[in-house]
Design a protein around this motif. Structure first.
Motif, PDB file in Angstrom:
ATOM      1  N   LEU A   1       0.493  -1.158   0.358  1.00  0.00           N
ATOM      2  CA  LEU A   1      -0.465   0.178  -0.123  1.00  0.00           C
ATOM      3  C   LEU A   1       1.020   1.083  -0.222  1.00  0.00           C
ATOM      4  N   GLY A   2       2.054   1.139   0.265  1.00  0.00           N
ATOM      5  CA  GLY A   2       3.019   2.037  -0.128  1.00  0.00           C
ATOM      6  C   GLY A   2       3.415   3.568   1.471  1.00  0.00           C
ATOM      7  N   ILE A   3       2.576   2.473   2.513  1.00  0.00           N
ATOM      8  CA  ILE A   3       2.133   3.163   3.316  1.00  0.00           C
ATOM      9  C   ILE A   3       3.691   2.858   4.222  1.00  0.00           C
ATOM     10  N   ASP A   4       3.937   4.659   4.801  1.00  0.00           N
ATOM     11  CA  ASP A   4       5.244   4.738   5.395  1.00  0.00           C
ATOM     12  C   ASP A   4       5.596   5.123   6.727  1.00  0.00           C
ATOM     13  N   SER A   5       6.425   4.985   7.670  1.00  0.00           N
ATOM     14  CA  SER A   5       6.186   4.981   8.705  1.00  0.00           C
ATOM     15  C   SER A   5       5.829   5.795   9.204  1.00  0.00           C
ATOM     16  N   LEU A   6       6.281   7.012   8.879  1.00  0.00           N
ATOM     17  CA  LEU A   6       5.038   8.190   9.138  1.00  0.00           C
ATOM     18  C   LEU A   6       4.058   8.263   9.333  1.00  0.00           C
ATOM     19  N   ASP A   7       3.148   8.255   8.337  1.00  0.00           N
ATOM     20  CA  ASP A   7       1.550   7.820   7.978  1.00  0.00           C
ATOM     21  C   ASP A   7       1.419   6.384   8.769  1.00  0.00           C
ATOM     22  N   PHE A   8       2.396   5.878   9.367  1.00  0.00           N
ATOM     23  CA  PHE A   8       1.842   4.382  10.089  1.00  0.00           C
ATOM     24  C   PHE A   8       1.592   5.328  11.635  1.00  0.00           C
ATOM     25  N   LEU A   9       2.172   5.880  11.519  1.00  0.00           N
ATOM     26  CA  LEU A   9       1.664   6.879  13.852  1.00  0.00           C
ATOM     27  C   LEU A   9       0.822   7.224  13.259  1.00  0.00           C
ATOM     28  N   ASP A  10       0.168   8.066  12.640  1.00  0.00           N
ATOM     29  CA  ASP A  10      -1.483   8.319  12.254  1.00  0.00           C
ATOM     30  C   ASP A  10      -2.407   7.352  12.065  1.00  0.00           C
ATOM     31  N   ILE A  11      -2.097   5.956  11.530  1.00  0.00           N
ATOM     32  CA  ILE A  11      -3.216   5.099  11.402  1.00  0.00           C
ATOM     33  C   ILE A  11      -2.747   4.663  12.996  1.00  0.00           C
ATOM     34  N   ALA A  12      -1.226   3.827  13.305  1.00  0.00           N
ATOM     35  CA  ALA A  12      -1.077   3.262  14.969  1.00  0.00           C
ATOM     36  C   ALA A  12      -2.224   4.233  16.053  1.00  0.00           C
ATOM     37  N   PHE A  13      -2.285   5.734  15.855  1.00  0.00           N
ATOM     38  CA  PHE A  13      -3.189   6.494  16.332  1.00  0.00           C
ATOM     39  C   PHE A  13      -4.494   7.134  16.368  1.00  0.00           C
ATOM     40  N   ALA A  14      -4.991   6.429  14.910  1.00  0.00           N
ATOM     41  CA  ALA A  14      -6.046   6.463  14.616  1.00  0.00           C
ATOM     42  C   ALA A  14      -6.757   4.961  15.665  1.00  0.00           C
ATOM     43  N   ILE A  15      -6.620   3.832  14.902  1.00  0.00           N
ATOM     44  CA  ILE A  15      -6.438   2.583  15.800  1.00  0.00           C
ATOM     45  C   ILE A  15      -6.912   2.370  16.951  1.00  0.00           C
ATOM     46  N   ASP A  16      -5.130   3.069  18.173  1.00  0.00           N
ATOM     47  CA  ASP A  16      -5.521   3.099  19.121  1.00  0.00           C
ATOM     48  C   ASP A  16      -6.894   4.140  19.914  1.00  0.00           C
TER      49      ASP A  16
ATOM     50  N   PHE B   1      10.632  13.362  18.967  1.00  0.00           N
ATOM     51  CA  PHE B   1      11.184  14.178  18.089  1.00  0.00           C
ATOM     52  C   PHE B   1      10.131  14.672  17.225  1.00  0.00           C
ATOM     53  N   LEU B   2       9.625  16.077  17.279  1.00  0.00           N
ATOM     54  CA  LEU B   2       7.996  16.239  16.643  1.00  0.00           C
ATOM     55  C   LEU B   2       8.544  15.751  15.268  1.00  0.00           C
ATOM     56  N   ALA B   3       6.991  15.131  14.588  1.00  0.00           N
ATOM     57  CA  ALA B   3       7.012  13.940  13.331  1.00  0.00           C
ATOM     58  C   ALA B   3       5.540  14.680  12.318  1.00  0.00           C
ATOM     59  N   ASN B   4       4.844  15.192  12.949  1.00  0.00           N
ATOM     60  CA  ASN B   4       4.053  15.974  12.143  1.00  0.00           C
ATOM     61  C   ASN B   4       2.765  17.138  13.026  1.00  0.00           C
ATOM     62  N   VAL B   5       2.415  18.068  12.065  1.00  0.00           N
ATOM     63  CA  VAL B   5       1.377  19.195  12.779  1.00  0.00           C
ATOM     64  C   VAL B   5      -0.317  19.165  11.730  1.00  0.00           C
ATOM     65  N   THR B   6      -0.556  18.710  12.844  1.00  0.00           N
ATOM     66  CA  THR B   6      -2.201  19.231  12.268  1.00  0.00           C
ATOM     67  C   THR B   6      -3.410  20.572  12.851  1.00  0.00           C
ATOM     68  N   LEU B   7      -3.609  20.942  12.398  1.00  0.00           N
ATOM     69  CA  LEU B   7      -4.884  21.432  12.297  1.00  0.00           C
ATOM     70  C   LEU B   7      -4.019  23.126  13.276  1.00  0.00           C
ATOM     71  N   ALA B   8      -3.060  22.967  12.729  1.00  0.00           N
ATOM     72  CA  ALA B   8      -2.377  25.007  13.085  1.00  0.00           C
ATOM     73  C   ALA B   8      -3.372  25.993  12.451  1.00  0.00           C
ATOM     74  N   LYS B   9      -3.487  27.035  13.283  1.00  0.00           N
ATOM     75  CA  LYS B   9      -4.068  28.091  12.894  1.00  0.00           C
ATOM     76  C   LYS B   9      -3.400  28.950  14.012  1.00  0.00           C
ATOM     77  N   MET B  10      -2.668  29.941  12.705  1.00  0.00           N
ATOM     78  CA  MET B  10      -2.187  31.182  13.547  1.00  0.00           C
ATOM     79  C   MET B  10      -3.254  32.553  13.807  1.00  0.00           C
ATOM     80  N   ARG B  11      -3.718  32.596  14.790  1.00  0.00           N
ATOM     81  CA  ARG B  11      -5.349  33.569  14.620  1.00  0.00           C
ATOM     82  C   ARG B  11      -4.589  35.107  14.641  1.00  0.00           C
TER      83      ARG B  11
END
Lengths: 93, 153
Positions: free
Chosen positions: A33-48, B73-83
């Protein structure tokens, strides 16, 4: 009632923007499916969140580092879902 | 704050690692090389540095939870709003809460307030990994000690 696979497939589809029909039980999340390890963190979060569990990603990673050839045993979706079911059962026990 | 050195947090004001909560203070300097480019004649703190500020507050809380045995380590930023704009001299209250404590990762919800007004907010995902070396671990411990010590002063 939604099966574990159906729920996981929906999570993967939404998180990684993969059409639902392409997500089948025999697919490996990474190599097929071409999912990378960073995307998998999002998936793991959603599964949790969805199942109210904490899938043991660190433990799986350590086990895989020792035996990389076993990657299908963890990330082919049918096997991933079986592992998730085990975690759910352990939580409910 | 020393923007050019990415030292965003001046002081930890409240820290509750067990419940995953931190409040920190950051004072925007009146002068910084960053303002020479962002923007000439109209100095503003770049939005990416506000995100970094929220990430560092979250990071120190996570480091405390992890007892400095691993590094977020910062890996992902979502729903960021600069108000609103943040100008030199602003005093920022940075708040972060643990949203999810996963295995090998963590997610926080963070926001910054100044003068009672919400400046920005975001969800932040961190990958939790072993420290790559003792230098980084020592640096994190030293920095945390500095900003925590100023809490008591």
């Amino acid at each position: 009632m939604t099966t574990t696979f159906e729920a996981v497939a929906e999570i993967i589809s939404e998180t990684s923007d993969i059409p639902l029909e392409e997500i089948t039980p025999e697919k490996n999340a990474f190599t097929d499916l071409g999912i990378d390890s960073l995307d998998f963190l999002d998936i793991a979060f959603a599964i949790d969140k969805h199942f109210g569990i904490k899938i043991p990603l660190e433990q799986w990673t350590e086990e895989l580092n020792e035996n990389p050839a076993q990657v299908d045993e963890y990330f082919v979706l049918s096997k991933l879902c079986a592992r998730i079911d085990e975690v759910i059962a352990a939580k409910d026990a | 704050m020393l923007l050019e050195y990415f030292q965003m947090i001046d002081r930890v004001e409240e820290l509750d690692p067990e419940n995953g909560r931190v409040v920190a203070r950051a004072e925007v300097p009146m002068e910084s090389p960053v303002f020479e480019g962002h923007f000439p004649g109209t100095p503003l703190v770049p939005g990416v540095l506000l995100i970094e500020t929220m990430a560092q507050a979250s990071g120190f809380m996570l480091l405390s939870r992890l007892k400095f045995e691993k590094m977020p380590f910062l890996a992902n930023v979502t729903l960021a709003k600069m108000r609103t704009f943040v100008e030199p001299g602003a005093v920022l209250r940075v708040e972060a809460e643990l949203e999810h404590d996963g295995s090998g990762f963590a997610k926080t919800a963070a926001h910054i307030v100044s003068d009672g007004k919400k400046i920005c907010d975001s969800r932040l995902m961190f990958r939790i990994m072993p420290f790559p070396n003792e230098t980084l671990k020592g640096n994190m411990l030293d920095r945390f000690s500095q900003i925590s010590r100023s809490q008591a002063e």
